[in-house]
Design a protein around this motif. Sequence first.
Motif, PDB file in Angstrom:
ATOM      1  N   ASN A  43       0.870  -3.216  -1.213  1.00 32.38           N
ATOM      2  CA  ASN A  43       2.150  -2.311  -0.880  1.00 32.38           C
ATOM      3  C   ASN A  43       3.147  -2.987   0.432  1.00 32.38           C
ATOM      4  O   ASN A  43       4.186  -2.844   0.205  1.00 32.38           O
ATOM      5  N   LEU A 144       6.564  16.232   1.739  1.00 34.51           N
ATOM      6  CA  LEU A 144       5.191  15.859   2.123  1.00 34.51           C
ATOM      7  C   LEU A 144       4.135  17.026   2.522  1.00 34.51           C
ATOM      8  O   LEU A 144       3.250  17.428   2.366  1.00 34.51           O
ATOM      9  N   GLU A 174      -2.914   7.512  -6.086  1.00 32.83           N
ATOM     10  CA  GLU A 174      -1.899   7.738  -5.011  1.00 32.83           C
ATOM     11  C   GLU A 174      -1.077   6.489  -4.653  1.00 32.83           C
ATOM     12  O   GLU A 174      -0.105   6.089  -4.574  1.00 32.83           O
ATOM     13  N   GLN A 175      -2.174   5.403  -4.448  1.00 30.29           N
ATOM     14  CA  GLN A 175      -1.708   3.867  -4.098  1.00 30.29           C
ATOM     15  C   GLN A 175      -1.040   3.365  -5.171  1.00 30.29           C
ATOM     16  O   GLN A 175      -0.008   2.766  -5.086  1.00 30.29           O
ATOM     17  N   ARG A 178       2.518   4.826  -5.622  1.00 24.60           N
ATOM     18  CA  ARG A 178       3.148   4.321  -4.499  1.00 24.60           C
ATOM     19  C   ARG A 178       3.884   3.260  -4.523  1.00 24.60           C
ATOM     20  O   ARG A 178       4.956   2.941  -4.392  1.00 24.60           O
ATOM     21  N   ILE A 182       7.657   2.159  -4.912  1.00 27.33           N
ATOM     22  CA  ILE A 182       8.365   1.618  -3.841  1.00 27.33           C
ATOM     23  C   ILE A 182       8.869   0.422  -4.471  1.00 27.33           C
ATOM     24  O   ILE A 182      10.110   0.003  -4.085  1.00 27.33           O
ATOM     25  N   ALA A 201      11.329   3.941   0.331  1.00 25.24           N
ATOM     26  CA  ALA A 201       9.779   3.546   0.318  1.00 25.24           C
ATOM     27  C   ALA A 201       9.254   4.704   0.899  1.00 25.24           C
ATOM     28  O   ALA A 201       7.995   4.931   0.592  1.00 25.24           O
ATOM     29  N   SER A 204       8.391   7.218  -1.724  1.00 30.52           N
ATOM     30  CA  SER A 204       7.532   6.737  -2.754  1.00 30.52           C
ATOM     31  C   SER A 204       6.081   7.351  -2.286  1.00 30.52           C
ATOM     32  O   SER A 204       5.451   7.609  -3.150  1.00 30.52           O
ATOM     33  N   GLY A 205       5.893   7.482  -0.988  1.00 31.54           N
ATOM     34  CA  GLY A 205       4.837   7.804  -0.472  1.00 31.54           C
ATOM     35  C   GLY A 205       4.450   9.312  -0.707  1.00 31.54           C
ATOM     36  O   GLY A 205       3.418   9.505  -1.016  1.00 31.54           O
ATOM     37  N   GLY A 208       3.552   9.416  -4.450  1.00 29.31           N
ATOM     38  CA  GLY A 208       2.119   9.213  -4.709  1.00 29.31           C
ATOM     39  C   GLY A 208       1.063  10.209  -4.391  1.00 29.31           C
ATOM     40  O   GLY A 208       0.280  10.642  -5.129  1.00 29.31           O
ATOM     41  N   GLU A 209       1.469  11.059  -3.439  1.00 31.02           N
ATOM     42  CA  GLU A 209       0.635  12.068  -2.981  1.00 31.02           C
ATOM     43  C   GLU A 209       0.972  13.291  -3.895  1.00 31.02           C
ATOM     44  O   GLU A 209      -0.425  13.985  -4.199  1.00 31.02           O
ATOM     45  N   SER A 212      -1.313  12.333  -6.913  1.00 30.94           N
ATOM     46  CA  SER A 212      -2.608  12.432  -6.590  1.00 30.94           C
ATOM     47  C   SER A 212      -3.250  13.826  -6.485  1.00 30.94           C
ATOM     48  O   SER A 212      -4.445  14.023  -6.629  1.00 30.94           O
TER      49      SER A 212
END
Length: 212
Positions: A43, A144, A174-175, A178, A182, A201, A204-205, A208-209, A212
């Motif tokens: 990443n 978030l 999540e990863q 992400r 990204i 970017a 994207s996190g 991902g969260e 998850s």
Amino acid sequence: FTFIYYKYGHGKGWILLKKQGLIKGTIILTIAGFIVKALGSINTIIMANILGPEGIGLVLMVLPVGGLLVTLTTLGLPVAISKIVAESEGNSLRVKSILAISLIITTITSIVLLILAFLSIKFFSPILLQDQRVYYSLIAILPLIPIVAVSSVFKGYFRGKQNMTPLAISSLVEQIIRILFIYILIQLLLPYGVEYAATGAIFSGVVGELFS
């Protein structure tokens, strides 16, 4: 396996619970952590190659703010939930009430924090971070707050139940999500400016969260 004798109202008897032992849970989290770190390196490489030093700088300016928001949102609640759930093993009604109360507390806290953060970002971003370009990235990271509020409750629950598999799977998901977002979002937003690519970017996190 653990046998527990319960007695509630007119009902009583033995129930069989399946738990992951300490060694098995540690192995699961260790393997998942190794894979997550490897994916995290991929990443970082993708971001560095596409965003460049300037874009990475904007992302790194926003990430500590995200960490602070997460800390304020959870307030150590996952640890408390884990402890109480572990102590309440076999009492499903108490566990359900713990989850309900925890979700109510974190939801109210996250909504209040989300509103305060949104109202103060435009004022504090040029003063604290000294770069107006991070404004959109700060806005992108705000979703978030409620997501982490809910996920922290369930993560605390699974730790209390000594079931590490959902935690490991959620970290991997999540990863992976992400990294995918990204690459896609940065490519789409980079033509509009590096600050928009950095926003992609950051967002994207958040996505991902959410997955998850």
